[in-house]
Write a protein that holds these residues in place. Sequence first.
Motif, PDB file in Angstrom:
ATOM      1  N   LEU A  23       1.561  13.671   0.210  1.00 36.38           N
ATOM      2  CA  LEU A  23       1.006  13.023  -0.907  1.00 36.38           C
ATOM      3  C   LEU A  23      -0.606  13.237  -1.171  1.00 36.38           C
ATOM      4  N   LEU A  24      -1.134  13.429  -0.132  1.00 42.82           N
ATOM      5  CA  LEU A  24      -2.806  13.726  -0.004  1.00 42.82           C
ATOM      6  C   LEU A  24      -3.147  14.778  -1.215  1.00 42.82           C
ATOM      7  N   LYS A  25      -2.342  15.828  -1.232  1.00 40.12           N
ATOM      8  CA  LYS A  25      -2.369  16.994  -2.199  1.00 40.12           C
ATOM      9  C   LYS A  25      -2.148  16.608  -3.529  1.00 40.12           C
ATOM     10  N   GLN A  26      -1.440  15.312  -3.784  1.00 37.34           N
ATOM     11  CA  GLN A  26      -1.343  14.828  -5.229  1.00 37.34           C
ATOM     12  C   GLN A  26      -2.454  13.715  -5.271  1.00 37.34           C
ATOM     13  N   ASN A  27      -3.235  13.758  -4.613  1.00 39.16           N
ATOM     14  CA  ASN A  27      -4.546  12.627  -4.733  1.00 39.16           C
ATOM     15  C   ASN A  27      -4.064  11.247  -4.405  1.00 39.16           C
ATOM     16  N   LYS A  28      -3.007  11.236  -3.448  1.00 37.33           N
ATOM     17  CA  LYS A  28      -2.467   9.727  -3.272  1.00 37.33           C
ATOM     18  C   LYS A  28      -2.624   9.296  -1.987  1.00 37.33           C
ATOM     19  N   SER A  38      -2.416  -8.324  -3.870  1.00 34.99           N
ATOM     20  CA  SER A  38      -1.724  -7.834  -5.093  1.00 34.99           C
ATOM     21  C   SER A  38      -2.355  -6.377  -5.503  1.00 34.99           C
ATOM     22  N   LYS A  39      -1.907  -5.988  -6.709  1.00 36.10           N
ATOM     23  CA  LYS A  39      -2.348  -4.659  -7.075  1.00 36.10           C
ATOM     24  C   LYS A  39      -3.884  -4.584  -7.449  1.00 36.10           C
ATOM     25  N   ILE A  40      -4.284  -5.622  -7.921  1.00 34.76           N
ATOM     26  CA  ILE A  40      -5.532  -5.725  -8.481  1.00 34.76           C
ATOM     27  C   ILE A  40      -6.414  -5.988  -7.209  1.00 34.76           C
ATOM     28  N   SER A  41      -5.994  -6.582  -6.277  1.00 34.17           N
ATOM     29  CA  SER A  41      -7.077  -6.880  -5.226  1.00 34.17           C
ATOM     30  C   SER A  41      -7.085  -5.683  -4.468  1.00 34.17           C
ATOM     31  N   ILE A  42      -6.136  -4.790  -4.291  1.00 32.54           N
ATOM     32  CA  ILE A  42      -6.054  -3.621  -3.526  1.00 32.54           C
ATOM     33  C   ILE A  42      -6.934  -2.709  -4.388  1.00 32.54           C
ATOM     34  N   LYS A  43      -6.645  -2.459  -5.594  1.00 31.13           N
ATOM     35  CA  LYS A  43      -7.560  -1.645  -6.236  1.00 31.13           C
ATOM     36  C   LYS A  43      -9.110  -1.788  -6.119  1.00 31.13           C
ATOM     37  N   LEU A  55      -6.713   5.093  -9.786  1.00 31.35           N
ATOM     38  CA  LEU A  55      -5.872   5.216 -11.112  1.00 31.35           C
ATOM     39  C   LEU A  55      -4.698   4.271 -11.336  1.00 31.35           C
ATOM     40  N   SER A  56      -4.081   4.276 -10.301  1.00 35.06           N
ATOM     41  CA  SER A  56      -2.860   3.272 -10.337  1.00 35.06           C
ATOM     42  C   SER A  56      -2.557   2.924  -8.714  1.00 35.06           C
ATOM     43  N   VAL A  57      -1.806   1.880  -8.437  1.00 35.05           N
ATOM     44  CA  VAL A  57      -1.481   1.194  -7.368  1.00 35.05           C
ATOM     45  C   VAL A  57       0.248   0.991  -7.256  1.00 35.05           C
ATOM     46  N   VAL A  58       0.880   1.695  -6.462  1.00 34.12           N
ATOM     47  CA  VAL A  58       2.347   1.233  -6.364  1.00 34.12           C
ATOM     48  C   VAL A  58       2.569   0.708  -4.934  1.00 34.12           C
ATOM     49  N   ILE A  59       3.316  -0.739  -4.985  1.00 36.74           N
ATOM     50  CA  ILE A  59       3.208  -1.804  -3.722  1.00 36.74           C
ATOM     51  C   ILE A  59       4.753  -1.429  -3.552  1.00 36.74           C
ATOM     52  N   ILE A  60       4.924  -1.208  -1.936  1.00 32.70           N
ATOM     53  CA  ILE A  60       6.404  -1.096  -1.425  1.00 32.70           C
ATOM     54  C   ILE A  60       6.644  -2.316  -0.498  1.00 32.70           C
ATOM     55  N   ARG A  61       7.261  -3.135  -0.516  1.00 35.61           N
ATOM     56  CA  ARG A  61       7.891  -3.931   0.640  1.00 35.61           C
ATOM     57  C   ARG A  61       8.886  -3.300   1.678  1.00 35.61           C
ATOM     58  N   VAL A  62       8.356  -3.273   2.699  1.00 35.82           N
ATOM     59  CA  VAL A  62       9.138  -2.649   4.002  1.00 35.82           C
ATOM     60  C   VAL A  62       9.682  -3.768   4.788  1.00 35.82           C
ATOM     61  N   LYS A  63      10.996  -3.788   4.736  1.00 37.31           N
ATOM     62  CA  LYS A  63      11.716  -4.793   5.608  1.00 37.31           C
ATOM     63  C   LYS A  63      11.610  -4.374   7.127  1.00 37.31           C
ATOM     64  N   TRP A  81       6.236  -5.882   6.206  1.00 37.29           N
ATOM     65  CA  TRP A  81       5.086  -5.526   5.836  1.00 37.29           C
ATOM     66  C   TRP A  81       5.118  -4.767   4.491  1.00 37.29           C
ATOM     67  N   LYS A  82       4.149  -4.634   4.115  1.00 34.99           N
ATOM     68  CA  LYS A  82       3.801  -3.836   2.831  1.00 34.99           C
ATOM     69  C   LYS A  82       2.935  -2.637   2.939  1.00 34.99           C
ATOM     70  N   LYS A  83       3.208  -1.626   1.993  1.00 33.59           N
ATOM     71  CA  LYS A  83       2.409  -0.325   2.074  1.00 33.59           C
ATOM     72  C   LYS A  83       2.025  -0.091   0.538  1.00 33.59           C
ATOM     73  N   ALA A  84       1.005   0.358   0.452  1.00 32.57           N
ATOM     74  CA  ALA A  84       0.254   0.610  -1.004  1.00 32.57           C
ATOM     75  C   ALA A  84      -0.115   2.181  -1.294  1.00 32.57           C
ATOM     76  N   ILE A  85       0.628   2.906  -2.155  1.00 39.87           N
ATOM     77  CA  ILE A  85       0.186   3.911  -2.642  1.00 39.87           C
ATOM     78  C   ILE A  85      -0.855   3.803  -3.660  1.00 39.87           C
ATOM     79  N   VAL A  86      -1.862   4.488  -3.418  1.00 40.04           N
ATOM     80  CA  VAL A  86      -3.085   4.281  -4.325  1.00 40.04           C
ATOM     81  C   VAL A  86      -3.418   6.015  -5.130  1.00 40.04           C
TER      82      VAL A  86
END
Length: 92
Positions: A23-28, A38-43, A55-63, A81-86
């Motif tokens: 994903l680093l090749k796609q600038n993520k 939240s997305k805003i606080s992570i940004k 540009l954007s933040v995607v949050i995924i909850r991992v069980k 836990w949560k992971k965020a793809i920025v």
Amino acid sequence: MNAFNKCSLNLLGVYITEKTTKLLKQNKITFKVSLNSSKISIKNTVEKIFGFCVLSVVIIRVKGKQMKRLKNKRRAFRSNWKKAIVSIKNVF
């Protein structure tokens, strides 16, 4: 508490796997974040600490997964836990 410690409460660390390095090749960039962020606080945190234009933040909850059974036959689970793809502007 200084500004850096306040901001870094959201981010627990960079999450590195084979998939996230692709994903680093796609600038993520992928981060492990706290459950109440939240997305805003992570940004805002990523922009303050690293200086990237987000540009954007995607949050995924991992069980949490079930661990091996203990001696007394009780189930034990890892915590959720949560992971965020920025997505960031072209930096690399």
